[in-house]
Write a protein that holds these residues in place. Structure first.
Motif, PDB file in Angstrom:
ATOM      1  N   UNK A 153       0.815  -1.210   0.000  1.00 20.96           N
ATOM      2  CA  UNK A 153       0.000   0.000   0.000  1.00 20.96           C
ATOM      3  C   UNK A 153       0.852   1.264   0.000  1.00 20.96           C
ATOM      4  N   UNK A 154       1.881   1.298   0.836  1.00 23.50           N
ATOM      5  CA  UNK A 154       2.690   2.519   0.896  1.00 23.50           C
ATOM      6  C   UNK A 154       3.482   2.730  -0.384  1.00 23.50           C
ATOM      7  N   UNK A 155       3.992   1.647  -0.963  1.00 23.30           N
ATOM      8  CA  UNK A 155       4.699   1.788  -2.236  1.00 23.30           C
ATOM      9  C   UNK A 155       3.731   2.169  -3.343  1.00 23.30           C
ATOM     10  N   UNK A 156       2.540   1.561  -3.344  1.00 24.36           N
ATOM     11  CA  UNK A 156       1.550   1.891  -4.362  1.00 24.36           C
ATOM     12  C   UNK A 156       1.117   3.337  -4.300  1.00 24.36           C
ATOM     13  N   UNK A 157       0.974   3.887  -3.074  1.00 27.73           N
ATOM     14  CA  UNK A 157       0.607   5.295  -2.952  1.00 27.73           C
ATOM     15  C   UNK A 157       1.770   6.199  -3.338  1.00 27.73           C
ATOM     16  N   UNK A 158       2.956   5.876  -2.854  1.00 24.86           N
ATOM     17  CA  UNK A 158       4.111   6.736  -3.116  1.00 24.86           C
ATOM     18  C   UNK A 158       4.382   6.892  -4.605  1.00 24.86           C
TER      19      UNK A 158
ATOM     20  N   UNK B 161      -7.506   0.092  10.450  1.00 23.76           N
ATOM     21  CA  UNK B 161      -6.429   1.054  10.158  1.00 23.76           C
ATOM     22  C   UNK B 161      -5.895   0.943   8.726  1.00 23.76           C
ATOM     23  N   UNK B 162      -5.943  -0.256   8.154  1.00 22.30           N
ATOM     24  CA  UNK B 162      -5.508  -0.411   6.765  1.00 22.30           C
ATOM     25  C   UNK B 162      -6.428   0.361   5.828  1.00 22.30           C
ATOM     26  N   UNK B 163      -7.731   0.212   6.012  1.00 21.38           N
ATOM     27  CA  UNK B 163      -8.684   0.888   5.141  1.00 21.38           C
ATOM     28  C   UNK B 163      -8.710   2.389   5.415  1.00 21.38           C
ATOM     29  N   UNK B 164      -8.515   2.779   6.673  1.00 25.42           N
ATOM     30  CA  UNK B 164      -8.424   4.209   6.976  1.00 25.42           C
ATOM     31  C   UNK B 164      -7.260   4.861   6.231  1.00 25.42           C
ATOM     32  N   UNK B 165      -6.157   4.147   6.147  1.00 31.53           N
ATOM     33  CA  UNK B 165      -5.001   4.661   5.409  1.00 31.53           C
ATOM     34  C   UNK B 165      -5.393   4.982   3.966  1.00 31.53           C
ATOM     35  N   UNK B 166      -6.173   4.091   3.342  1.00 31.37           N
ATOM     36  CA  UNK B 166      -6.577   4.307   1.952  1.00 31.37           C
ATOM     37  C   UNK B 166      -7.570   5.457   1.828  1.00 31.37           C
ATOM     38  N   UNK B 167      -8.544   5.507   2.717  1.00 31.41           N
ATOM     39  CA  UNK B 167      -9.580   6.530   2.622  1.00 31.41           C
ATOM     40  C   UNK B 167      -8.980   7.921   2.829  1.00 31.41           C
ATOM     41  N   UNK B 168      -8.043   8.052   3.743  1.00 33.07           N
ATOM     42  CA  UNK B 168      -7.420   9.358   3.980  1.00 33.07           C
ATOM     43  C   UNK B 168      -6.633   9.832   2.763  1.00 33.07           C
TER      44      UNK B 168
END
Length: 926
Positions: free
Chosen positions: A288-293, A321-328
């Motif tokens: 997730x973090x690599x995909x967002x970055x 918390x995983x889904x919150x990371x995406x929604x934010x």
């Protein structure tokens, strides 16, 4: 620190072990037999410890003994192990074994990171304990294993492990310095995007010091995935000007810029992202973090229940918390339940909580592969009953899976039934492409969804389907194929372009007998260059969409999916159990519009297997159109043709009359007027055979035999010979068989119907003078009827029907003519305000920068255009001025005709990518 092979000097006896699945044998490896309750004590000598900024990793490859049979397939298999390094436990828990029938023979690699302070230079002692037993696993022991073996043998085979490799290594930890992440290369005015301020060891106050051409909102700083992060929402204000942002973070300056801001021409919601079907829970933060970055898409698709991962062990509170990371960060997510174990930690009621957390960013929960439950017709069950039973099952699954107020999607390779899905209330159909033909699924989904004004999409199957075994290497060509999957679906109108899996890691299938080399080829990690290239395609597609914001393509042609026709892309005997395959073979009429289309899994008339998922389009796009549905569904098409089964109903009959009167051309064969619900070839015709209102004829019954057809007009000149021999006699040297029909394909008896032509024009007659091709003018349109007693797929009738349909397509005015001698280019038409646009896509992914040269005719002009893979090229025309644009980053913001010159406003890209082909020189503003 260099990787250390901890088993190199271990004294234990090596036992060769080879696993298998339903399609493959693994490579045989000398292994240490690791029994239940056994502790392996291993010493490794390190010349050095991990450097600063690195973490230590213990990695191992192993398999349970039960993998030496097929008994494990589709079972949920888990083991319990402990790993201690120099007396300290670094892992104690459960590992999950993938048990898909196509992947389980591949030696899985497990990685266990730990604090490098536990290691020391010199001797290091590891203890590995296998705690796997039925009682220690408890509910995580799958009782289905006891069906294949006695309970004692099943437990022993699951609990006995074969350890192939064991290594100590180190790897860099993620950057701990203060930095920005997630900056896109382009944006759209008025559409927010998000970047992250990632703090160092401790969070610091953030102050916005500059914002040019943007509105900026700082969200709360939160600890997410072990780092303090501050999401920043940025909304560009004006197109054509860059966005510049500067921050002060406790005295440290951070700045960023988005150079290209496009005009918001239309709102086309696009969901692009990868699936996590083979991803384990501990891998998700990095994905997730690599995909967002890197902006690898804007969506993630979680398979929360599957044999291929351990996500079913994760409780809802750990998902939040995983889904919150995406929604934010304004990222979409979807949840799929495919194969649910009895011990799943996410119950269906929990899904609503997880879905509501996302709001509009939740893109759906899916009904997986309903087509697997489609029945089979026979003498005891007609087509109508099979379809009704299936749709009843489908509606029950919809009721079971639907979350109130949230979108419901399907996922299967049966786009041909998409119209039924939407009529039942489905929100989005996602076609599984890869095993199924992309081009076929695209035209089915678009045709099925358009009458309901609902979105559709594709989910590319695990990338192993797109490169089965050693047939295609997992190299740059695979990345080019993934790019073509994405761009073809987008140009066709898809609103979701997703991957099932295989882009964050990758497993192969169908190698049959594997070698260590094949495993090394496919043992992909997140940072492997090929997988990075595949994910980069998602970034490029998002930027392409920001620049182009294409509407749905204009489609002039359609194949009608008749009433009770259950053909869904499979070319086999499931729909024809009566000794005649003409019903399913009739769907090869698709090859008129999609010459390379596969009418089944890997069955390709064109014999170009490396390109079997795509096709060039000699006449542009076509749709598979449902015969039932909203009243206006037929209106957009200039030419419609029936292919397979149809049960004529009063409602459909009168709709067809209205379509033809309104200017449409309708192509049919005599059996398409039957009211029967099964293929018995003794037809009961609609309205007792009086078809005069629509077709201009009356049918009295079975007519005489047809051996050849002679043309009396120029209707198909250039596409068929003046005399077409339908049943040449060649019984001694047959070239092939007609599938299940017990005679040779070139010696099949064909008959006409006994008809009264009444108010028709006869274009062709049989050798006995029977009318075979007839035309009935009705209002502004016409009906072209082939008077054959059988469906058009029977014997050489298929070739004849394809020739007639090809002639009709070529004579249909569409405003463009495309000549492609390479047979590589698919093209798409879009109607814009003030001009028309055509996109051309080279479908040859087998070579880098594959190039085709086509000739395009618009108005009085002929243009020669190069079309090079991978990016689409476009032609724009306003009736006077023609422009060719080769840079996908160029946006046409506006196009107006004023006096003798067109006023054209462009944004983005390079000026030398715009070529004026015809007309007065336009005034181009950039």
């Amino acid at each position: 620190m260099q990787p250390i092979n901890l088993l190199a000097n271990h004294p234990a006896t090596r036992i060769p072990f080879r696993a298998r699945d339903r399609f493959s044998l693994s490579d045989e490896r000398p292994s240490i037999r690791w029994s239940s309750g056994q502790t392996l004590e291993i010493t490794g000598i390190l010349d050095s410890v991990p450097a600063t900024g690195h973490q230590a990793v213990c990695s191992l490859s192993a398999m349970p003994e039960i993998f030496d049979s097929h008994a494990y397939v589709h079972k949920f298999m888990n083991s319990l192990i402990d790993i201690a390094v120099n007396g300290t436990i670094v892992f104690s828990g459960m590992i999950h074994w993938r048990s898909h029938e196509e992947t389980a023979s591949y030696w899985p690699a497990f990685r266990f990171p730990f604090d490098p302070i536990l290691l020391r230079q010199g001797a290091n002692h590891l203890k590995l304990t296998n705690r796997t037993r039925r009682d220690t696993l408890g509910e995580f022991y799958d009782p289905e294993l006891d069906r294949a073996f006695s309970p004692e043998v099943a437990e022993t085979k699951l609990a006995t492990l074969y350890l192939s490799t064991l290594e100590l290594e180190s790897e860099p930890v993620p950057c701990t310095d203060l930095h920005l992440a997630g900056l896109p290369a382009s944006a759209v005015a008025g559409s927010p995007f998000v970047i992250d301020i990632i703090h160092g060891e401790t969070p610091s106050p953030v102050r916005l010091t500059r914002h040019d051409n943007a509105e900026v909102t700082l969200l709360d700083t939160a600890l997410e995935f072990n780092r303090h992060r501050t999401p920043v929402h940025i909304t560009p204000v004006k197109a054509g000007e860059p966005v510049r942002i500067e921050f002060d973070v406790a005295g440290t300056a951070l700045s960023c810029q988005v150079p290209r801001v496009y005009d918001p021409r239309r709102d086309r919601s696009l969901v692009v992202g990868g699936g996590m079907e083979t991803i384990y829970w501990h891998q998700i933060p990095d994905v997730l973090t690599d995909g967002f970055a890197q902006e690898y898409g804007n969506a993630f698709r979680f398979s929360i229940d599957d044999f291929l991962n351990n996500l079913h062990c994760i409780t809802p509170d750990r998902w939040i918390p995983v889904l919150n990371y995406l929604v934010r960060r304004r990222r979409f997510y979807a949840l799929q339940r495919l194969r649910v174990p009895p011990y799943t930690r996410v119950q269906h009621a929990d899904l609503k909580t997880l879905a509501d957390l996302g709001g509009k960013w939740f893109s759906g929960v899916s009904i997986p592969e309903p087509i697997l439950h489609l029945g089979q017709p026979g003498w005891d069950k007609d087509l109508k009953t099979v379809l009704e039973e299936y749709l009843r099952y489908f509606r029950e699954r919809m009721a079971e899976f639907r979350l109130p107020g949230r979108p419901l999607v399907t996922f299967d390779s049966a786009g041909g039934l998409a119209g039924h899905y939407y009529a039942s209330g489905l929100d989005t159909h996602l076609a599984e492409v890869g095993p199924a033909c992309n081009a076929y699924e695209e035209v089915c989904c678009r045709g099925g969804s358009s009458p309901y004004h609902k979105p559709w999409g594709v989910v590319a199957a695990m990338l192993w389907y797109y490169g089965q075994g050693a047939q295609y290497a997992c190299d740059d060509s695979r990345a080019r194929l993934a790019r073509l999957v994405a761009y073809s679906a987008y140009l066709a109108g898809a609103s979701q372009v997703l991957w099932e899996g295989g882009i964050f890691d990758n497993l192969p299938a169908y190698n049959y007998i594997l070698s260590p080399e094949s495993w090394r080829d496919y043992g992909r990690r997140l940072d492997h260059p090929v997988l990075v290239s595949i994910r980069q395609n998602m970034t490029d597609l998002l930027n392409f969409n920001r620049a182009q914001q294409l509407p749905n393509p204009t489609v002039h042609f359609g194949i009608l999916q008749g009433v009770n026709d259950i053909y869904h892309g499979e070319y086999n005997n499931r729909e024809s159990t009566f000794g005649d395959m003409s019903l399913t073979r009739s769907w090869q009429l698709l090859s008129v519009f999609l010459p390379h289309v596969g009418t089944g899994r890997g069955v390709v008339p064109h014999h170009r297997r490396t390109r079997r998922w795509f096709s060039w389009t000699p006449y542009g796009q076509m749709d598979v159109v449902p015969a039932t549905g909203p009243d206006d569904r037929l209106k957009p098409y200039r030419l419609l043709a029936f292919a397979g089964w149809n049960t004529m109903t009063p409602g459909l009959y009168h709709e067809l009359i209205g379509y033809v009167r309104g200017g449409g051309t309708l192509f049919m064969s005599l059996p398409h007027f039957t009211t029967d619900t099964n293929q018995r070839m003794e037809w009961n015709f609609f309205n007792d055979g009086d078809l005069s209102e629509l077709a201009g004829i009356r049918v009295d019954g079975l007519g005489p035999r047809i051996e050849s057809i002679r043309w009396q007009s120029d209707l198909a000149r250039g596409f068929l010979p003046d005399e077409f021999v339908l049943t040449p006699r060649n019984p001694l040297f047959p070239e092939d068989f007609d599938e299940l029909y017990p005679v040779f394909s070139q010696d099949i008896t064909c008959f006409a119907g006994a008809i009264d032509p009444q108010r028709t024009t006869v274009h062709a007659v049989s050798d006995q003078g029977t009318p075979v091709v007839l035309e009935h003018r009705l209002g502004k349109g016409r009906v072209i009827l082939i008077n054959t007693w059988f469906h058009p797929g029977r014997g050489r009738q298929l070739e004849f029907a394809c020739g007639v349909l090809r002639a009709l397509a070529a004579s249909t005015p569409t405003g463009i003519r495309v000549m492609d001698p390479t047979e590589r280019v698919a093209w798409f038409e879009y109607q814009e305000t003030g001009y028309r646009r055509w996109m051309f896509l080279n479908t040859d992914w087998t070579q880098a920068k594959a190039r085709a040269v086509i000739t395009v005719g618009v108005g009085p002009h002929l243009f020669t255009l190069p079309v090079q893979h991978p990016d689409p090229t476009q032609l724009l025309w306003d009736g006077r001025t023609a422009i060719h644009i080769t840079d996908p980053a160029v946006q046409v913001r506006s196009w107006k005709r004023r006096g003798d010159a067109s006023q054209i406003h462009l944004t983005g890209g390079t000026a030398d990518a715009v070529h004026i082909l015809a007309g007065p020189p336009p005034n181009i503003h950039t």
